[in-house]
Write an enzyme that holds these catalytic residues in place. Structure first.
Site, mmCIF file in Angstrom:
data_model
loop_
_atom_site.group_PDB
_atom_site.id
_atom_site.type_symbol
_atom_site.label_atom_id
_atom_site.label_comp_id
_atom_site.label_asym_id
_atom_site.label_seq_id
_atom_site.Cartn_x
_atom_site.Cartn_y
_atom_site.Cartn_z
ATOM 1 N N TRP B 346 0.830 -1.218 0.000
ATOM 2 C CA TRP B 346 0.000 0.000 0.000
ATOM 3 C C TRP B 346 0.859 1.260 0.000
ATOM 4 O O TRP B 346 0.392 2.334 -0.303
ATOM 5 C CB TRP B 346 -0.973 -0.011 1.173
ATOM 6 N N ASP B 347 2.145 1.086 0.330
ATOM 7 C CA ASP B 347 3.103 2.181 0.284
ATOM 8 C C ASP B 347 2.968 2.974 -1.016
ATOM 9 O O ASP B 347 3.100 4.194 -1.033
ATOM 10 C CB ASP B 347 4.540 1.638 0.372
ATOM 11 N N GLU B 489 0.313 -3.151 12.964
ATOM 12 C CA GLU B 489 0.475 -4.589 12.719
ATOM 13 C C GLU B 489 0.730 -5.403 13.985
ATOM 14 O O GLU B 489 0.921 -6.607 13.916
ATOM 15 C CB GLU B 489 1.597 -4.808 11.692
ATOM 16 N N LYS B 602 2.033 0.236 16.520
ATOM 17 C CA LYS B 602 3.273 0.201 15.760
ATOM 18 C C LYS B 602 3.477 1.490 14.964
ATOM 19 O O LYS B 602 4.583 2.023 14.909
ATOM 20 C CB LYS B 602 3.217 -0.996 14.805
ATOM 21 N N GLN B 603 2.412 1.968 14.352
ATOM 22 C CA GLN B 603 2.555 3.116 13.457
ATOM 23 C C GLN B 603 1.200 3.800 13.333
ATOM 24 O O GLN B 603 0.177 3.217 13.669
ATOM 25 C CB GLN B 603 3.000 2.642 12.091
#
Lengths: 770, 770
Positions: B346-347, B489, B602-603
């Site tokens: 998806w980056d 994640e 995580k992010q």
């Protein structure tokens, strides 16, 4: 005698280096190989270097990658130990290394490395030890002792299983599970791509601070095809940290497998991991003694111990590489490197077999059972070529494989195109060589059980091949052998190569003899074999073809022509290549097509024929052929020197003989740092032993049996050796005046045409003739 | 701003090193990557080092080795040049190196390295230059100039093609022919094991002594998977030897292939080899300018040029890695290393796409055509899961592949067993992300031709997937999405991850809108699509399910729950992990099962949702969620900082915004020497550009169209940038007081809720609000 590796004046069992010399690591990796006939590991350093070539093999686990030749796959590395001192990686290329010494103990294969290392303010003493166990074929144990000399340091140790190894870029393995068991045991499972052999490798570490064991679980690090255990610990000045790595490997073709590779591997290591390094080493040392040193004795008294070290080293490598079971053979480079892919050649029967049959006949026996199993492949190969019987592969891998030689070599210097390698198709003398090895083994050991069960059949299958391979020449009114490569591999399309023809002739003769003899004396075996052959017809065909076989005779000048055309080719000055330290130098000036038409010989060819059939030719003929061929031979093969040395000794060229002996010792141990990078030369090493025992020691298997006719080099005071003849241990002591023979049984032997008989323990003293 | 790589005060286009720093080579190899969207080569040094990782890839040539995930195979190395001076190998780890400088020119991707090297009595000056041509995608050219300073030296140069490279130990290639053509051209042919892509690599060398070209044929050296040309020459003091290597590579999937890989490769090199290094470099420099620098402008006036270098570097990497044709995508690490195996995530749509659509829309177009082709794989994947429509792979390789994510990861720290990677099966938001990228591209460019041919179909396929994926919850009386991994994640089995639900809802809504709109305004396209879908039924289903979709609302405290359970999990102190320089630090203390039940993120997860749907949430809600989630987020992904930086800037946390900007720049360029060893972070780099243009520059695509609402950091004087909106080039200059907008066409944009209209070349000046 110049060695490229350090030796000690007072230690006949040590080779090593006294400075890191990392640029030549590959050479030392081969020389300091450790093995036990199952597992073989190159002597790479624990920490990594740019030009290292880590190799670990298990005999017989061949795998074929696509169209490449089958080979021993290079297993994941278990030698690695990376040490970081206060964040700085231990490397002999950085910092200051002093008191460096690394050596291989030839008695038990232990490698010991000790040095002081200073980097910045930190100075430490390191001591590495490791061995591949001769007592437990799966086991490798490694120990590091680290003592800070300057101040407390933070040590980080990373040790594990690294499956990023390849065979020169080819990856044979599929990656399997990588994991931790019981928080301490690191395991990797893997499998060959095509032969589907499964492997498990396990590692377990123990740490001691001075004498106290630490209970320290590793931090697991998993990367692609890699699994490592990481330890971190502060060690004070003068404290000694001992790090012991226990590693083992199992594969699905192991005969001692109980459950499955993963569980067997883990369970064994759990058990073994309780013992100390010293205890496990002692077990291995004992096994080494039992395997070879208690049986074999070669003692050279000379002005220095280099010849002694050379012959000890030769025996070390032969024993470390000889398979411990009968389904495998010895590669041309053993397991010491990737050269020749672990394949066995005629090197085994013609060059290495004498050592085994005269010292540890059970291993010679194994090697010949391999050839019996290899009949499957050899019959396939004969059949593929449209021939009968068995045609042994030029390069042998799995016993059922027909031919494992690669098909393509380097590019031609003239055309730029890759050159076809013809050895697999036309270097056919190996079939006689195998039969010759069988015959010599039977004669040497008297092992008629083997002869009846397997040996005679091998000889007959080979003889039958030759009978189908020879072709009739109506002009010459004889059978001949066209389009072959003889020992001189520069001639790719030789007709009637003398060596090949004589050996084929011998083979057919021997086949006929076996049949005739069995029919007269052993009808049981005869009938058994008759189910596989039509012996009546075969013996007729063998006798007829052998008797009509074209055997190149000495010409008017006494020269046996190497082949039909050799003597008519142009001559060149070959000194440049004879002097060269590196192999294949001649290919920088000529391509194979050109060499085909030049009187230059790669290695002993006619001269080897004269040596193997020594009874058939007079000394005068041998001398004439020596004078003709020796100056044209550039020894671009490690098989050449030993034949030259022994033959020179035979015809009284003692200086030459010793020169060739030294050259032979230097094939691997010498100063050419490139010669051994892809592995040592097993037949060259066997050649060292052969020159000493068969040459200087004069032990030969001749038509009438055992001959002992020594002549030792002038620089040697004495040579003492032992060997086994038909189960009887014979001890010989040679000096310049005379030699003595004592055996532990009744023996008969010949020396200078005189027959001697000795009772058990009776010493026979014989004057040495010159 | 701390960089781990050297920069120059007066050069915004240079990154490099001023000392050899060979221990950190892997970092520089990634950072100094050279590529042209077809061929990509890591910035390894010409001579070898222990910790080097040579990688060369051709986009789209994926190969799958047994059960491993498909990946870009690492091609034979063509960078290698080994130089020996009077027998001593050039190495920066030996001898004395002075005046060392190595740098990458970001304008044209040329690497230049210069230094003096003294070893024993010999001192020489070396200058290396090389580039991957942007003008000829197959071409790599390298030049070395060597000038002895002390005395005449004997130079040996070995240069060739080295196929012993692997992907972390996995060998994808079958070895083919290695040979010489016309005594000068060295060629290797090879082929991937499974995808059967054929490759040819050719090298040609020219040597000049001062200005005079030497006619010197190489000595060919062929080893396993290797072919080298060797040159040997004496060079006098102050003479300059110039060695030029021309190398190229073709593969059988090349669209410009004429004959076959081997001949095309050879013929092109024969042609190209006539040009000088400088001429070929000039061609490449021109192509770079045409591809990007003539189109894109970002000028930052700040107290130092690090932000400027960071954004130039980001653009360099994005352009060097963006595929030059539509059948490929950009890997998470581009071609800069083996990390993520060349797979696209998806980056691409969420993080990189904005750069391309706002600067070089033709490349954005290509990337989306890839996703159109990828429908084949995505439909397969949906079908395999029992769903309808298209489910894009979490990791995408070949367009026809369903899912390329690996199945197994590291071992669990608690159990020691390998952990299953669930991303491929449950990180499903990528399907909305792709549709989102399509929608934004269409809106940005107005490329309705693409929309009708491909874009709408992608959106509908994705919407159809979601309609089949959502499940009815009769208690909640709504549709929900269970058991997914969201952007965070660490939560492997989240129910109703807010990001996933909102995106899926958006996708279904957008699908319904597209159908409704086409039916009203474009029956041709409607009918065309109606052949593939039952649009009438689909629109009904989409409207129904979207309207009944469960979208987690802010709770009483204004917090949007990340998923159904997150807010009930225990909280821990995460500062240790937030401060950590290395990734996955938290896994040393917790395993995934434990993390699943902790309020650690995580992010950016909910925060990314707030950014992508900025119009849907009030500043107050954004601020509350920032305060809740930001301290719990440990940024263990390079995708996290840019979202945080932009969002912080939006809500007036300018200090935080700049902190996150700097952190984002440091993902690759920073001092963590381990962060980039397996390749740079393409989405992280795109994030640098995004923070500058979308964040500080304030360029956004909002519901009503283009929004320009800048606010630059206090340490910056000004920010000047340009971008393309529906084919119109727009230039913006931002200072602290105001900003100006000038476009080369008629435009409309919004700023702080005010709509501005501008005529071509009319300058609109707007006061900056705080």
């Amino acid at each position: 005698m110049l060695f490229g590796i350090a030796t000690k004046k007072d230690d006949d069992w040590w080779i090593g280096v006294t400075n890191p010399d990392t640029p030549h690591l590959s050479k030392y990796e081969s020389l300091m190989f450790q093995g036990n006939g199952y597992l073989g590991i190159r002597g790479s350093l624990e920490e990594h270097y740019l030009n290292e070539k880590r190799d670990m093999f298990i005999l017989g686990t061949f795998d074929k990658f696509k169209k490449e030749a089958t080979e021993l796959p290079n297993l994941p590395d278990i030698v690695n130990i990376e040490i970081t001192v206060n964040g700085k990686s231990l490397s002999l290329n950085h910092g200051e290394t002093t008191n460096y010494q690394r050596g291989l103990n030839l008695k038990n294969g232990e490698i010991i490395r000790a040095f002081d290392w200073k980097k910045g303010p930190d100075k430490l003493h390191f001591e590495f030890r490791r061995f591949v166990s001769m007592a437990n074929c799966h086991l490798f144990v490694s120990e590091v002792k680290i003592t800070p000399i300057s101040d407390t340091v933070r040590l980080q140790i990373k040790s594990g299983i690294d499956g990023q190894q390849t065979n020169g870029g080819t990856q044979h393995f599929i990656e399997g599970n990588k994991r931790l068991f019981n928080a301490r045991f690191v395991q990797m499972q893997t499998q060959t791509q095509n032969s589907l052999v499964k492997f498990a490798l396990t590692e377990y570490h123990r740490l001691f601070l001075n004498e106290t064991e630490l209970t320290l679980n590793p931090r697991l690090q998993i990367e692609r095809r890699q699994v490592f255990a990481n330890y971190s610990i502060d060690v004070e000045k003068d404290q000694c940290l001992t790090f012991v790595k226990y590693a083992n490997v199992f594969c699905s073709s192991d005969k001692d497998l109980k459950d499955n590779v993963s569980e067997d591997c883990l369970h064994q290591l759990e058990h073994v991991g309780r013992e100390t390094y010293q205890k496990l080493l002692a077990n291995s040392t004992k096994a080494w003694a039992e395997k070879i040193w208690n049986n074999s004795c070669v003692e050279i008294s000379s002005h220095n111990n280099k010849p002694q070290i050379a012959v000890n080293y030769a025996q070390y490598q032969l024993v470390a590489n000889v398979p411990c079971d009968y389904s495998k053979n010895i590669g041309a480079k053993g397991m010491t490197g990737e050269g020749y892919k672990g394949h066995a050649f005629w090197d085994t029967e013609i060059f290495m077999m004498p050592f085994f049959r005269l010292n540890i006949p059970s291993y010679a026996h194994n090697l010949l059972i391999y050839r019996y199993l290899n009949l499957i492949g050899a019959q396939k190969k004969a059949h593929q070529g449209g021939y009968k019987g068995a045609q042994y592969p030029w390069e042998a891998a799995m016993p059922e494989d027909a031919e494992s030689a690669p098909l393509w070599g380097s590019a031609d210097i003239i055309t730029g195109e890759p050159m076809k390698i013809l050895s697999g198709s036309t270097e056919i003398h190996v079939t006689s060589d195998v039969a010759f090895g069988v015959y010599q083994y039977i004669k040497n050991t008297g092992d008629y059980a083997f002869a009846k069960r397997m040996g005679y059949e091998i000889i007959l299958q080979c003889a039958q091949f030759w009978a189908s391979r020879v072709t009739w020449n109506s002009v010459k009114n004889s059978f001949e052998i066209l389009d072959v490569i003889g020992p001189d591999e520069y001639k790719e399309h030789a007709d009637n190569n003398a060596f090949t023809n004589y050996m084929a002739h011998w083979c057919m003769r021997k086949g006929a003899e076996v049949i005739t003899d069995l029919r007269q004396n052993d009808l049981l075996t005869y009938n058994h074999l008759n189910k596989k052959f039509n012996l009546k017809q075969l013996v007729k065909e063998l006798i007829e073809k052998a008797s009509m076989m074209y055997l190149p005779e000495p010409n008017g000048d006494g020269i046996i022509p190497q082949d039909d055309n050799y003597l008519s080719y142009k001559k060149i000055n070959v000194n440049k290549y004879r002097m060269s330290d590196s192999t294949s130098e001649i290919f920088k000036d000529f391509d194979l097509k050109q060499l085909d038409k030049i009187q230059v010989t790669k290695q002993a060819d006619v001269l080897l024929l004269l040596l193997l059939f020594e009874g058939n030719f007079s000394k005068k003929i041998i001398k004439k052929n020596w004078d003709y061929y020796e100056p044209k031979t550039i020894h671009d093969s490690s098989l050449s020197f030993s034949t030259h040395a022994i033959l020179a000794n035979d015809i009284g060229l003692y200086g030459k003989a010793f020169d060739y002996f030294e050259k032979n010792c230097q094939i691997d141990l010498g100063t050419n740092m490139n010669s051994s990078v892809k592995g040592v030369h097993m037949a060259g090493l066997a050649g060292t032993w052969k020159i000493v025992i068969e040459g200087f020691g004069g032990v030969r298997l001749v038509k009438d049996g055992l001959q002992i006719q020594p002549h030792i080099p002038s620089t040697w005071k004495s040579l003492k050796y032992s060997f086994v003849w038909k189960g009887i241990k014979i001890n010989v002591l040679v000096t310049h005046g005379c030699f003595s023979v004592v055996a532990d049984g009744k023996i008969k032997f010949i020396s200078h045409k005189h027959v001697y008989y000795a009772e058990p323990d009776e010493k026979i003293l014989i004057e040495t003739k010159v």
